[in-house]
Write a protein that holds these residues in place. Structure first.
Motif: not given
Length: 371
Positions: A193, A196-197, A203-204, A276, A280
């Motif tokens: 998290k 990603e932030n 992109k994961i 999530f 993903s």
């Protein structure tokens, strides 16, 4: 509750596995590959020499167009997508951004095969198969060294992939099979998290391979004997049976015994899915890793071009032969043989795992993948 899928990026990962004497040839072949790629990509396809043959990709092939229609599920029909017993959830990724691919698990469920197959793709970037970087901060077995949890994806790329940041259409690969287990998954959620932030453009995509937990537990115990680990090293099959039943007894009493708890897939996956988006994560059935349709979904999920069926089959044979040769060497070194659990042990494990399996089928929205 929704699952996920991940995408990774790195070019020509296999170049780092070549012996020293092959470097000049490797550089020449790489230059030729780039020239060929530049010349062919305008026509919608690329080709890459790999394993025993040519790994072909692209929209220009019949296999690729077929894969697109089969792999792209309607998000409103996840049940029918999962019901083929091969995989569940996930989505087609359009390769608009570089992708970081993270394998959540699980040990003895085919993560080595998946990492090896994807690692031979020309647009994948690999370091160690198991980085142990994003979680398990105390684990020094990976190739990365750090003082604490990473806060930027660039730190992860710098430390684990020598700064080789993936370009559009490329992926990085990290298949650490303990990332998604119950005692690690919460730490991984926090780290991912944060990443990603802080890196919104990256992109994961995540992949979780699962297997009949009864055979997974037996394989995990057998691996300890194969490797000559501690008290397990010289045990007979009957002694391994007794040891596995003792692990089960301790687990039933509330202790976290990894030989048993790693097969309780639903609980950690559910915690992951609460944090999530569904697209993903791709959950893959280990028993179908020898099927082309499964690999269509895997390649599509992370945004890599799909090998044609002949090239895929050649690569799969190459990867399997290499794996079997390594296993035979390990057994010879320790003078052991594969462990086969007794029917009584399988029955006890089957009864224990039954409610966990039912919870998994409900979570994935699928019919049972194993009995």
């Amino acid at each position: 509750l929704k699952p996920f899928c991940i995408y990774q990026a790195q070019p020509h990962a296999c170049i780092y596995n070549f012996p020293p004497m092959a470097w000049m040839k490797t550089l020449l072949l790489t230059a030729c590959a780039f020239a060929l790629s530049a010349a062919t990509v305008r026509h919608g396809h690329t080709a890459h020499a790999i394993g025993r043959g040519i790994l072909s990709h692209g929209k220009g092939s019949k296999d690729q167009s077929t894969a697109t229609s089969e792999v792209a599920p309607n998000p409103h029909h996840l049940l029918s997508y999962a019901a083929n017993h091969e995989s569940s959830f996930g989505s087609v990724y359009d390769a608009e951004h570089p992708v970081i691919v993270v394998g959540l698990g699980y040990q003895k469920c085919g993560t080595t095969m998946i990492a090896s197959m994807l690692g031979h793709h020309p647009d994948s970037i690999s370091g160690a198969k198991e980085q142990h970087y994003l979680a398990e901060m105390r684990n020094a077995s990976g190739s990365c060294v750090k003082a604490g949890p990473p806060t930027r994806l660039m730190d992860y790329i710098d430390d684990c992939f020598q700064g080789r940041w993936p370009m559009k259409g490329q992926v990085t690969l990290d298949f650490t099979p303990t990332y998604g287990v119950s005692d690690t998954v919460d730490e991984l959620v926090r780290v991912m998290k944060t990443l990603e932030n802080n890196d919104a453009e990256a992109k994961i995509r995540y992949i979780a391979a699962v297997r009949d937990p009864v055979s997974r537990a037996a394989s995990a115990v057998g691996m300890k004997r194969k490797l000559g680990s501690g008290l397990w090293a010289n045990m007979s099959d009957a002694e391994l049976d007794a040891a596995l039943l003792e692990e089960l007894r301790l687990r039933k009493n509330g202790l976290n015994r990894r030989y048993i708890s790693d097969g309780e897939y639903a609980e950690p996956l559910e915690r992951w899915m609460n944090n999530f988006p569904a697209e993903s994560l791709l959950v893959v059935n280990n028993a179908h890793l020898n099927q082309y349709t499964t690999w269509k979904k895997i390649y599509s999920h992370i945004g890599l071009s799909l090998p044609n069926k002949t090239s895929w089959s050649n690569l799969l044979q190459f990867v399997n032969d290499d794996y079997q040769a390594i296993q035979a060497r390990k057994y010879n070194e320790t003078g052991t043989k594969p462990y086969v659990a007794s029917d009584a042990v399988k029955m006890e494990l089957g009864k224990y795992y039954a409610p966990f399996n039912e919870r998994l089928w409900k979570l994935l929205g699928t019919e049972p993948w194993w009995g």
